[in-house]
Design a protein around this motif. Structure first.
Motif, PDB file in Angstrom:
ATOM      1  N   ILE A 100       0.884  -1.164   0.000  1.00 41.58           N
ATOM      2  CA  ILE A 100       0.000   0.000   0.000  1.00 41.58           C
ATOM      3  C   ILE A 100       0.918   1.208   0.000  1.00 41.58           C
ATOM      4  O   ILE A 100       1.772   1.334   0.887  1.00 41.58           O
ATOM      5  CB  ILE A 100      -0.921   0.032   1.230  1.00 41.58           C
ATOM      6  CG1 ILE A 100      -1.781  -1.229   1.305  1.00 41.58           C
ATOM      7  CG2 ILE A 100      -1.794   1.283   1.222  1.00 41.58           C
ATOM      8  CD1 ILE A 100      -2.545  -1.364   2.619  1.00 41.58           C
ATOM      9  N   ALA A 101       0.770   2.092  -0.991  1.00 39.53           N
ATOM     10  CA  ALA A 101       1.707   3.213  -1.088  1.00 39.53           C
ATOM     11  C   ALA A 101       1.032   4.439  -1.662  1.00 39.53           C
ATOM     12  O   ALA A 101       0.166   4.347  -2.542  1.00 39.53           O
ATOM     13  CB  ALA A 101       2.912   2.835  -1.952  1.00 39.53           C
ATOM     14  N   ASP A 102       1.450   5.610  -1.164  1.00 42.34           N
ATOM     15  CA  ASP A 102       1.060   6.863  -1.787  1.00 42.34           C
ATOM     16  C   ASP A 102       1.669   6.904  -3.190  1.00 42.34           C
ATOM     17  O   ASP A 102       2.704   6.275  -3.439  1.00 42.34           O
ATOM     18  CB  ASP A 102       1.583   8.051  -0.968  1.00 42.34           C
ATOM     19  CG  ASP A 102       0.825   8.223   0.331  1.00 42.34           C
ATOM     20  OD1 ASP A 102      -0.386   7.943   0.343  1.00 42.34           O
ATOM     21  OD2 ASP A 102       1.441   8.631   1.338  1.00 42.34           O
ATOM     22  N   PRO A 103       1.057   7.639  -4.125  1.00 40.67           N
ATOM     23  CA  PRO A 103       1.544   7.652  -5.511  1.00 40.67           C
ATOM     24  C   PRO A 103       3.033   7.958  -5.647  1.00 40.67           C
ATOM     25  O   PRO A 103       3.729   7.341  -6.448  1.00 40.67           O
ATOM     26  CB  PRO A 103       0.685   8.741  -6.159  1.00 40.67           C
ATOM     27  CG  PRO A 103      -0.589   8.719  -5.388  1.00 40.67           C
ATOM     28  CD  PRO A 103      -0.189   8.407  -3.975  1.00 40.67           C
ATOM     29  N   GLN A 104       3.540   8.888  -4.838  1.00 43.94           N
ATOM     30  CA  GLN A 104       4.940   9.263  -4.974  1.00 43.94           C
ATOM     31  C   GLN A 104       5.894   8.182  -4.483  1.00 43.94           C
ATOM     32  O   GLN A 104       7.080   8.215  -4.788  1.00 43.94           O
ATOM     33  CB  GLN A 104       5.230  10.586  -4.252  1.00 43.94           C
ATOM     34  CG  GLN A 104       4.861  10.607  -2.768  1.00 43.94           C
ATOM     35  CD  GLN A 104       3.452  11.096  -2.530  1.00 43.94           C
ATOM     36  OE1 GLN A 104       2.537  10.757  -3.290  1.00 43.94           O
ATOM     37  NE2 GLN A 104       3.259  11.896  -1.493  1.00 43.94           N
ATOM     38  N   GLN A 105       5.394   7.228  -3.695  1.00 43.71           N
ATOM     39  CA  GLN A 105       6.233   6.132  -3.218  1.00 43.71           C
ATOM     40  C   GLN A 105       5.993   4.817  -3.970  1.00 43.71           C
ATOM     41  O   GLN A 105       6.719   3.846  -3.755  1.00 43.71           O
ATOM     42  CB  GLN A 105       5.991   5.882  -1.729  1.00 43.71           C
ATOM     43  CG  GLN A 105       6.885   6.686  -0.801  1.00 43.71           C
ATOM     44  CD  GLN A 105       6.404   8.106  -0.656  1.00 43.71           C
ATOM     45  OE1 GLN A 105       5.196   8.353  -0.586  1.00 43.71           O
ATOM     46  NE2 GLN A 105       7.321   9.050  -0.621  1.00 43.71           N
ATOM     47  N   SER A 106       4.994   4.770  -4.831  1.00 47.53           N
ATOM     48  CA  SER A 106       4.627   3.507  -5.457  1.00 47.53           C
ATOM     49  C   SER A 106       5.731   2.959  -6.356  1.00 47.53           C
ATOM     50  O   SER A 106       5.827   1.748  -6.566  1.00 47.53           O
ATOM     51  CB  SER A 106       3.340   3.672  -6.263  1.00 47.53           C
ATOM     52  OG  SER A 106       3.502   4.635  -7.290  1.00 47.53           O
ATOM     53  N   GLN A 107       6.573   3.842  -6.898  1.00 51.09           N
ATOM     54  CA  GLN A 107       7.647   3.377  -7.764  1.00 51.09           C
ATOM     55  C   GLN A 107       8.612   2.458  -7.028  1.00 51.09           C
ATOM     56  O   GLN A 107       9.147   1.514  -7.617  1.00 51.09           O
ATOM     57  CB  GLN A 107       8.405   4.563  -8.357  1.00 51.09           C
ATOM     58  CG  GLN A 107       7.626   5.324  -9.421  1.00 51.09           C
ATOM     59  CD  GLN A 107       8.454   6.410 -10.074  1.00 51.09           C
ATOM     60  OE1 GLN A 107       9.582   6.674  -9.654  1.00 51.09           O
ATOM     61  NE2 GLN A 107       7.900   7.051 -11.091  1.00 51.09           N
ATOM     62  N   ALA A 108       8.828   2.729  -5.745  1.00 53.31           N
ATOM     63  CA  ALA A 108       9.738   1.875  -4.969  1.00 53.31           C
ATOM     64  C   ALA A 108       9.194   0.458  -4.891  1.00 53.31           C
ATOM     65  O   ALA A 108       9.942  -0.519  -5.030  1.00 53.31           O
ATOM     66  CB  ALA A 108       9.931   2.451  -3.569  1.00 53.31           C
ATOM     67  N   LEU A 109       7.885   0.324  -4.675  1.00 55.49           N
ATOM     68  CA  LEU A 109       7.279  -1.003  -4.617  1.00 55.49           C
ATOM     69  C   LEU A 109       7.293  -1.666  -5.991  1.00 55.49           C
ATOM     70  O   LEU A 109       7.505  -2.876  -6.112  1.00 55.49           O
ATOM     71  CB  LEU A 109       5.850  -0.904  -4.098  1.00 55.49           C
ATOM     72  CG  LEU A 109       5.721  -0.499  -2.618  1.00 55.49           C
ATOM     73  CD1 LEU A 109       4.262  -0.226  -2.281  1.00 55.49           C
ATOM     74  CD2 LEU A 109       6.276  -1.559  -1.714  1.00 55.49           C
ATOM     75  N   SER A 110       7.101  -0.868  -7.032  1.00 55.40           N
ATOM     76  CA  SER A 110       7.154  -1.418  -8.390  1.00 55.40           C
ATOM     77  C   SER A 110       8.557  -1.920  -8.718  1.00 55.40           C
ATOM     78  O   SER A 110       8.716  -2.978  -9.344  1.00 55.40           O
ATOM     79  CB  SER A 110       6.716  -0.360  -9.412  1.00 55.40           C
ATOM     80  OG  SER A 110       5.378   0.035  -9.194  1.00 55.40           O
ATOM     81  N   ARG A 111       9.572  -1.162  -8.307  1.00 54.60           N
ATOM     82  CA  ARG A 111      10.954  -1.612  -8.544  1.00 54.60           C
ATOM     83  C   ARG A 111      11.223  -2.934  -7.848  1.00 54.60           C
ATOM     84  O   ARG A 111      12.005  -3.762  -8.321  1.00 54.60           O
ATOM     85  CB  ARG A 111      11.958  -0.559  -8.043  1.00 54.60           C
ATOM     86  CG  ARG A 111      12.044   0.681  -8.880  1.00 54.60           C
ATOM     87  CD  ARG A 111      13.307   1.484  -8.550  1.00 54.60           C
ATOM     88  NE  ARG A 111      13.426   1.820  -7.145  1.00 54.60           N
ATOM     89  CZ  ARG A 111      12.948   2.936  -6.597  1.00 54.60           C
ATOM     90  NH1 ARG A 111      12.291   3.809  -7.360  1.00 54.60           N
ATOM     91  NH2 ARG A 111      13.118   3.182  -5.314  1.00 54.60           N
ATOM     92  N   ALA A 112      10.566  -3.126  -6.692  1.00 55.24           N
ATOM     93  CA  ALA A 112      10.746  -4.371  -5.936  1.00 55.24           C
ATOM     94  C   ALA A 112       9.888  -5.506  -6.492  1.00 55.24           C
ATOM     95  O   ALA A 112       9.950  -6.634  -5.988  1.00 55.24           O
ATOM     96  CB  ALA A 112      10.417  -4.139  -4.468  1.00 55.24           C
TER      97      ALA A 112
END
Length: 509
Positions: A100-112
């Protein structure tokens, strides 16, 4: 006992009471439970073994906490202020998580490579999943009941070293709640304002205790003194929790309307509170019950408390020992045992400084990948220094890692900081050890002057020398506009040392 059982008890006791969000459109206990059911279904659907929460505080957080519990996986709230590399390294520990991530942090989860939902999307999908699960399988999902299973994994702030993942079991958290809060104890109109981010243990413990007590809980996404005061008035907040830097800004801000007619109790903790600030607050809000709470992530939150009457007694008393208790963390809560030990591990006498050790059912002392770190008697070494006075009041003197070794002498920065903070023109202060070829370390300090004030650093050195002794006098005192602190108010001392060794532009020595 799974922490979700606390929610089940609240559903049975006061299911329609609003416990999360604003009074008009917040979540009732029953609705929170339904969303937790739906969230658990989402976790199971993707086969996740953890739920990573990389967002600001808000309604999605308590739903995530209880959904993870019902799904039998740990919630992992992550610091959204970390840099890309730190986030990538941390998320690599959870390759099969749902995020669960705010839009500005979602890229980190996508990279993972993790599936991710925005907080509002999580709530919408959880609501839909709750409806679907009821249609196909009536009743709540089968919540696992392994009390030793991980409920939450919180990474430490890493202010002195790399972050470690603290594992808190269901048993640890339930023990804390049952030992400190009475079921359904809150009045129907009580509302709590929590101004800490979700990756802080206080955010987790406040969700659990407020739901169990039946108290409506609000969060403040971005703290400002006037925003905090306005929200207290608007939502008729009765209970609030702040870190010392927040209370300092509320008390020292110019032109603020500090009227808070609904406020009944204010808890503070997370870092050392300057005595001057709490004295000012007590004078500003004489009818408010102040509580100082000392605890750690590893102890599931509070292990010592200085209560309201002790605050008032300290202000009113002419006895210097009683007045000094305003700078203490209070007495240990009844469900924990606390010892002060010397470096060899032997208990010391009352009034003698040493290292703080603690034991109790709420104490985890487990780190991901490292196992338990308790001794043979079940005591956990907090790595905080302090002493107990003859009446059992705990005085915390700072982290063991912060100790300055000058020559052959061990020097605790906290006692020097206390002296500097007594100066009327000093708003904030920190003392650190800086590498030195002759002494091993030399003592240096950084102070933040009050707005519009000029601070004479030689005068401050003379104050320390007169109060303590020459060997504890800082070799240099620098003036900075602010100190590096985490969002929860903890000093990042390594950044202070780095700034003193290589001064940053705009800072003056």
């Amino acid at each position: 006992m799974n922490i979700a059982m606390l929610l089940d008890m609240a559903v049975d006791g006061f299911g329609e009471r609003i416990v999360t969000g604003p009074e008009r459109d917040g979540l009732s206990v029953s609705r929170l439970s339904e969303l937790a059911d739906g969230g658990a279904e989402l976790i199971r659907a993707v086969g996740a073994d953890a739920l990573v929460y990389l967002a600001v505080n808000g309604p999605a957080f308590p739903v995530a906490l209880f959904a993870a519990a019902r799904a039998g996986v740990p919630l992992v709230p992550v610091n959204y202020r970390l840099g890309d590399k730190q986030l990538d390294d941390l998320l690599a520990n959870h390759p099969h998580a749902l995020g669960i991530a705010d839009p500005q942090q979602s890229q980190a989860l996508s990279r993972a490579g993790l599936p991710v939902r925005a907080p509002q999307e999580w709530l919408v999908d959880a609501a839909a999943a709750a409806v679907d699960s009821k249609a196909t399988e009536p009743g709540s999902p089968n919540t696992p009941d392994n009390p030793e299973a991980p409920a939450v994994l919180i990474y430490t702030s890493g202010t002195t070293s790399a972050p470690k993942g603290v594992v808190l079991s269901h048993h640890n958290l339930v023990s804390y709640v049952l030992g400190t809060v009475e079921f359904a104890a809150a009045g129907a109109v009580e509302a709590a304002l929590v101004s800490v981010p979700p990756y802080h243990i206080a955010a987790v413990s406040n969700v659990l205790t407020n739901v169990y007590a039946g108290r409506r809980s609000l969060t403040l996404e971005h703290f400002t003194p006037d925003g905090w005061l306005a929200l207290v008035r608007e939502q008729r907040v009765t209970h609030a929790m702040v870190v010392p830097t927040m209370l300092t800004r509320i008390m020292d801000g110019e032109g603020l309307d500090r009227s808070v007619p609904s406020l009944q109790a204010l808890a503070y903790g997370g870092a050392k509170m300057p005595v001057r600030v709490i004295e000012t607050a007590l004078g500003t809000w004489p009818d408010v019950d102040f509580v100082n709470a000392y605890g750690l992530t590893e102890t599931s939150s509070t292990i010592a408390v200085l209560g309201p009457e002790e605050h008032r007694a300290a202000i009113m008393s002419g006895d210097q020992l009683v007045r000094a208790r305003l700078g203490s963390a209070g007495r240990p809560v009844p469900t924990v045992e606390l010892e002060i030990r010397d470096p060899g591990g032997d208990p010391v006498a009352a009034g003698e400084a040493g290292q703080i050790w603690v034991r109790g059912e709420q104490v985890s002392a487990r780190y991901a990948g490292q196992g338990s770190s308790v001794d043979e008697r079940g005591f956990f070494h907090t790595r905080d220094q302090g002493f107990l006075d003859a009446d059992g009041y705990l005085y915390v003197g700072g982290r063991l890692d912060d100790t300055i070794i000058r020559g052959a002498e061990n020097i605790a920065p906290a006692e020097i900081e206390d002296v500097l903070l007594r100066h009327p023109e000093v708003l904030d202060a920190v003392v650190v050890g800086v590498p030195d070829e002759e002494w091993g370390e030399r003592i240096e300090a950084v102070v933040v002057p009050r707005a519009g004030s000029e601070v004479d650093t030689e005068e401050l050195r003379d104050l320390v020398r007169a109060t303590l002794r020459g060997s504890k006098t800082p070799d240099r005192i620098a003036c900075w506009p602010e100190l590096p602190r985490t969002q929860t108010g903890k000093l990042v001392r390594r950044d202070v040392v780095a700034g003193l060794v290589v001064p940053e532009p705009g800072r003056r020595a």
